[in-house]
Design a protein around this motif. Structure first.
Motif, mmCIF file in Angstrom:
data_model
loop_
_atom_site.group_PDB
_atom_site.id
_atom_site.type_symbol
_atom_site.label_atom_id
_atom_site.label_comp_id
_atom_site.label_asym_id
_atom_site.label_seq_id
_atom_site.Cartn_x
_atom_site.Cartn_y
_atom_site.Cartn_z
ATOM 1 N N ARG A 1 4.890 9.240 5.493
ATOM 2 C CA ARG A 1 3.672 9.135 4.679
ATOM 3 C C ARG A 1 4.142 9.082 3.235
ATOM 4 N N GLN A 2 3.651 8.106 2.503
ATOM 5 C CA GLN A 2 4.024 8.000 1.091
ATOM 6 C C GLN A 2 2.766 7.838 0.263
ATOM 7 N N ARG A 3 2.741 8.565 -0.849
ATOM 8 C CA ARG A 3 1.629 8.438 -1.796
ATOM 9 C C ARG A 3 2.232 8.345 -3.195
ATOM 10 N N PRO A 4 2.739 7.165 -3.532
ATOM 11 C CA PRO A 4 3.364 7.017 -4.848
ATOM 12 C C PRO A 4 2.360 7.245 -5.969
ATOM 13 N N GLY A 5 2.800 7.865 -7.031
ATOM 14 C CA GLY A 5 1.930 8.128 -8.171
ATOM 15 C C GLY A 5 1.433 6.859 -8.824
ATOM 16 N N VAL B 1 -3.447 4.997 -3.175
ATOM 17 C CA VAL B 1 -3.156 4.347 -1.894
ATOM 18 C C VAL B 1 -2.082 5.146 -1.168
ATOM 19 N N ILE B 2 -2.245 5.290 0.143
ATOM 20 C CA ILE B 2 -1.251 5.979 0.968
ATOM 21 C C ILE B 2 -0.657 4.959 1.928
ATOM 22 N N PHE B 3 0.655 5.008 2.069
ATOM 23 C CA PHE B 3 1.366 4.134 2.987
ATOM 24 C C PHE B 3 1.898 4.989 4.129
ATOM 25 N N ILE B 4 1.618 4.562 5.348
ATOM 26 C CA ILE B 4 2.067 5.290 6.539
ATOM 27 C C ILE B 4 2.885 4.333 7.391
ATOM 28 N N THR B 5 3.969 4.835 7.952
ATOM 29 C CA THR B 5 4.746 4.064 8.915
ATOM 30 C C THR B 5 4.582 4.722 10.272
ATOM 31 N N LEU B 6 4.089 3.949 11.243
ATOM 32 C CA LEU B 6 3.941 4.420 12.615
ATOM 33 C C LEU B 6 5.027 3.802 13.477
ATOM 34 N N GLU B 7 5.431 4.523 14.510
ATOM 35 C CA GLU B 7 6.415 4.000 15.453
ATOM 36 C C GLU B 7 5.882 4.124 16.869
ATOM 37 N N ASP B 8 6.036 3.052 17.638
ATOM 38 C CA ASP B 8 5.748 3.111 19.068
ATOM 39 C C ASP B 8 7.019 2.716 19.810
ATOM 40 N N THR C 1 8.021 -0.009 20.824
ATOM 41 C CA THR C 1 8.529 -1.356 20.542
ATOM 42 C C THR C 1 8.966 -1.568 19.098
ATOM 43 N N GLY C 2 8.670 -0.629 18.212
ATOM 44 C CA GLY C 2 9.054 -0.803 16.808
ATOM 45 C C GLY C 2 8.141 -0.035 15.878
ATOM 46 N N THR C 3 8.093 -0.483 14.613
ATOM 47 C CA THR C 3 7.310 0.215 13.596
ATOM 48 C C THR C 3 6.189 -0.674 13.068
ATOM 49 N N CYS C 4 5.218 -0.028 12.464
ATOM 50 C CA CYS C 4 4.043 -0.694 11.915
ATOM 51 C C CYS C 4 3.707 -0.045 10.581
ATOM 52 N N ASN C 5 3.455 -0.869 9.572
ATOM 53 C CA ASN C 5 3.101 -0.368 8.240
ATOM 54 C C ASN C 5 1.584 -0.322 8.096
#
Length: 127
Positions: free
Chosen positions: A43-47, A52-59, A61-65
């Motif tokens: 989880r990223q919330r750059p100043g 906006v928050i950026f999340i990376t999910l993994e299943d 088969t790979g990752t999803c932004n």
């Protein structure tokens, strides 16, 4: 070289709430409403990102932004902050080879992880 994805026939990919795997994200056309699920890696919330928050999910088969705009974050704050396993419904966005899901709904499905720890868990049995 630009990323080209052939457009599948309408209705040929799963619609929410059915989830696409990370490896299937190239199938639906840009702007399609899709659903993905996975473990939260980052989880990223750059100043500088104006809330906006950026999340990376993994299943498997790979990752999803995932991109979570401030208004969506306000509505699903608890899931975004605390969820270990998330299901996200939103619109797919493509820029060349980079794909993001712009979140519209965020659901914390972390309780499903507890099922895996049960001694009588059988992954082949119906839910």
């Amino acid at each position: 070289m630009p990323f080209l994805c052939p457009s599948p026939p309408p209705g040929s990919w799963p619609r929410p709430p059915s989830c696409l795997t990370a490896s299937q994200l190239a199938l639906p056309p840009a702007g399609a409403r899709i659903c993905v699920a996975g473990l939260v890696l980052v989880r990223q919330r750059p100043g500088t990102a104006k809330g906006v928050i950026f999340i990376t999910l993994e299943d498997e088969t790979g990752t999803c932004n995932i991109v979570v705009w401030a208004k969506v974050y306000e509505r699903y704050r608890r899931a975004v902050i605390a969820g270990r396993l998330l299901r996200v419904t939103g619109r797919i966005q493509r820029e060349q080879e980079v794909m993001h899901v712009i979140a519209e709904q965020v659901e914390d499905i972390s309780a499903m992880l507890d099922e895996l720890a049960r001694p009588d868990f059988d992954p082949d049995s119906p839910a």
